[in-house]
Design a protein around this motif. Structure first.
Motif, PDB file in Angstrom:
ATOM      1  N   THR A   1      55.168  26.917  10.218  1.00  0.00           N
ATOM      2  CA  THR A   1      53.985  26.136  10.592  1.00  0.00           C
ATOM      3  C   THR A   1      52.993  27.013  11.356  1.00  0.00           C
ATOM      4  O   THR A   1      51.886  26.582  11.639  1.00  0.00           O
ATOM      5  CB  THR A   1      54.380  24.944  11.508  1.00  0.00           C
TER       6      THR A   1
ATOM      7  N   LYS B   1      52.401  23.732   6.246  1.00  0.00           N
ATOM      8  CA  LYS B   1      51.464  22.606   6.407  1.00  0.00           C
ATOM      9  C   LYS B   1      50.434  22.566   5.265  1.00  0.00           C
ATOM     10  O   LYS B   1      49.694  21.606   5.138  1.00  0.00           O
ATOM     11  CB  LYS B   1      50.730  22.733   7.751  1.00  0.00           C
ATOM     12  N   ASP B   2      50.420  23.620   4.442  1.00  0.00           N
ATOM     13  CA  ASP B   2      49.458  23.720   3.343  1.00  0.00           C
ATOM     14  C   ASP B   2      50.108  23.142   2.064  1.00  0.00           C
ATOM     15  O   ASP B   2      50.933  23.806   1.415  1.00  0.00           O
ATOM     16  CB  ASP B   2      49.090  25.211   3.169  1.00  0.00           C
TER      17      ASP B   2
ATOM     18  N   ASP C   1      49.084  22.570  -0.920  1.00  0.00           N
ATOM     19  CA  ASP C   1      48.867  23.307  -2.176  1.00  0.00           C
ATOM     20  C   ASP C   1      49.797  24.513  -2.249  1.00  0.00           C
ATOM     21  O   ASP C   1      50.387  24.805  -3.295  1.00  0.00           O
ATOM     22  CB  ASP C   1      47.407  23.788  -2.291  1.00  0.00           C
ATOM     23  N   ALA C   2      49.900  25.230  -1.127  1.00  0.00           N
ATOM     24  CA  ALA C   2      50.770  26.417  -1.102  1.00  0.00           C
ATOM     25  C   ALA C   2      52.222  26.007  -1.340  1.00  0.00           C
ATOM     26  O   ALA C   2      52.963  26.693  -2.059  1.00  0.00           O
ATOM     27  CB  ALA C   2      50.634  27.138   0.237  1.00  0.00           C
TER      28      ALA C   2
END
Ligand code: NAP
Ligand code: ZN
Ligand code: ZN
Length: 355
Positions: free
Chosen positions: A212, A232-233, A235-236
């Motif tokens: 994070t 927290k991404d 898309d990633a």
């Protein structure tokens, strides 16, 4: 009963800072090793226990289970240690069973008869105190069978975290076959996570860190991560779908497991080692069914495999990245650990307690 006094740091309730505490250690019996504690790592389990985030804390509570010291005396039946030797102790100090299948397999932490005696907050069958008192102390007395050998060439302070953070990640890495050709994910770059990365890398696996904390990315690469993903991404995380054979999840707080199970290949396993106070939300079953993936858990490691891990670390020169503190800085260390601001293990230098 003959005892000797020891100085320690203890939690007296779930909210106050830890403070000095005088306790008694048993006089060494025939099978016991007595030693001065030189260094003790600070594990998030110490914090969970000291603050009653898990049930059953008996106060005063002396945490600490990443212990390295020097032998001062041994009992008459002790064969593997003598005064002056370096000694290491982890999360267990005894088993009252030693006869069940798990104990015989060297996996005392899974004792089928609940015989595991943990280093702190377990009933003290020797009666020197109501419960066992851990490594935040000047000296200890431990059954030889639960004392480990640590190579002199390893720095003792930096090696102390191997006794919990090291073995707790080594055990699932070995059990689930981390090595060349395997893609291993590690979730959380704290004490356990940074050891998981170092060990998975040293075992030859391709490693991905999920964190994070974007600010830890450069450190992660240095510690052995081939790839770093900010968890927290969304898309990633989605881009990692079906990419990993094994994920070791060291997160100390409640979190969503679905983006992680989704990152597993067919037959992959998400192994939980973090034990958050409030548990994790129930995972989506479809993620498990479509891909025959599993979610598993793993508890520390047995004495035999701990020695194997220590020997492997001596051979490869693997130790923890540590920040040394004094005993009166434990609460500050706990506060920083809660902010994920640990790089990457606090280790207490016990010299002030030994006088
Ligand atoms: P730690 O040093 O505090 O590391 C935990 C890491 O988890 C943090 O540095 C952070 O990494 C990540 N994290 C924290 N809060 C998070 C959140 N809300 N969401 C996502 N990630 C978060 O703790 P530790 O000493 O490594 O211990 C980790 C856990 O393992 C604790 O629960 C401990 O009790 C448990 N444990 C279990 C065993 C066992 O036998 N199974 C043994 C020892 C410890 P990032 O900044 O990289 O996100
Ligand atoms: Zn621990
Ligand atoms: Zn047993």
């Amino acid at each position: 009963m003959k005892t000797t006094p020891a100085r320690a740091y203890a939690a007296f309730d779930k909210t106050s800072p830890l403070r000095p505490f005088d306790l008694q250690r048993r006089a060494p019996g025939a099978r016991d090793v007595a030693f001065d504690v030189h260094f003790c790592g600070v594990c998030h389990s110490d914090l969970h226990t000291a603050r009653s985030e898990w049930p059953g804390t008996v106060y005063p509570c002396v945490p600490g289970h990443e212990i390295v010291g020097q032998v001062t005396a041994v009992g008459s039946a002790v064969t593997r240690f003598k005064a002056g030797d370096r000694v290491a102790v982890g999360c267990m100090v005894d088993s009252s069973c030693r006869t069940c299948a798990s104990c015989k397999d060297g996996l005392e932490q899974y004792c089928d008869n609940h015989g595991t005696v943990y280093t702190y907050n377990s009933v003290d069958k020797h009666g020197a105190g109501p419960v066992t008192y851990g490594g935040y102390s000047s000296h200890m007395v431990v059954d030889e069978d639960f004392c480990l050998r640590l190579a002199e060439k390893l720095d003792p302070a930096a090696a102390a975290p191997l006794l919990c953070a090291g073995i707790t990640t080594w055990s699932p890495l070995k059990h689930w076959g981390a090595g060349p050709g395997k893609r291993v994910g590690v979730v959380g770059l704290g004490g356990l996570g940074h050891m998981a990365l170092k060990l998975a890398h040293a075992l030859g696996a391709h490693t991905t860190l999920f964190t994070t904390s974007a600010g830890k990315a450069a450190d992660a690469k240095r510690l052995g991560a081939d790839e770093v993903v900010i968890s927290k991404d969304a898309d990633a995380m989605a881009k990692c779908a079906r990419s990993l054979d094994l994920i070791v999840d060291t997160v100390s707080a409640s979190h969503d497991l679905d983006p992680l199970t989704n990152a597993l290949r067919r037959d992959g396993a998400l192994v939980l080692v973090g034990v958050p106070e409030h548990g994790n939300p129930a995972p989506a079953v479809v993620n498990l069914i479509f891909g025959r993936r599993s979610i598993a858990g793993s508890l520390i490691g047995g004495i035999r495999e701990t020695q194997e891990m220590l020997d492997f670390c001596a051979e490869k020169g693997v130790v923890a990245d540590i920040e040394r503190i004094r005993p009166d800085q434990i609460d500050e260390a706990y506060a920083r650990m809660l902010k994920s601001d640990v790089r990457y293990r606090f280790v207490i230098d016990m010299a002030p307690l030994r006088g």
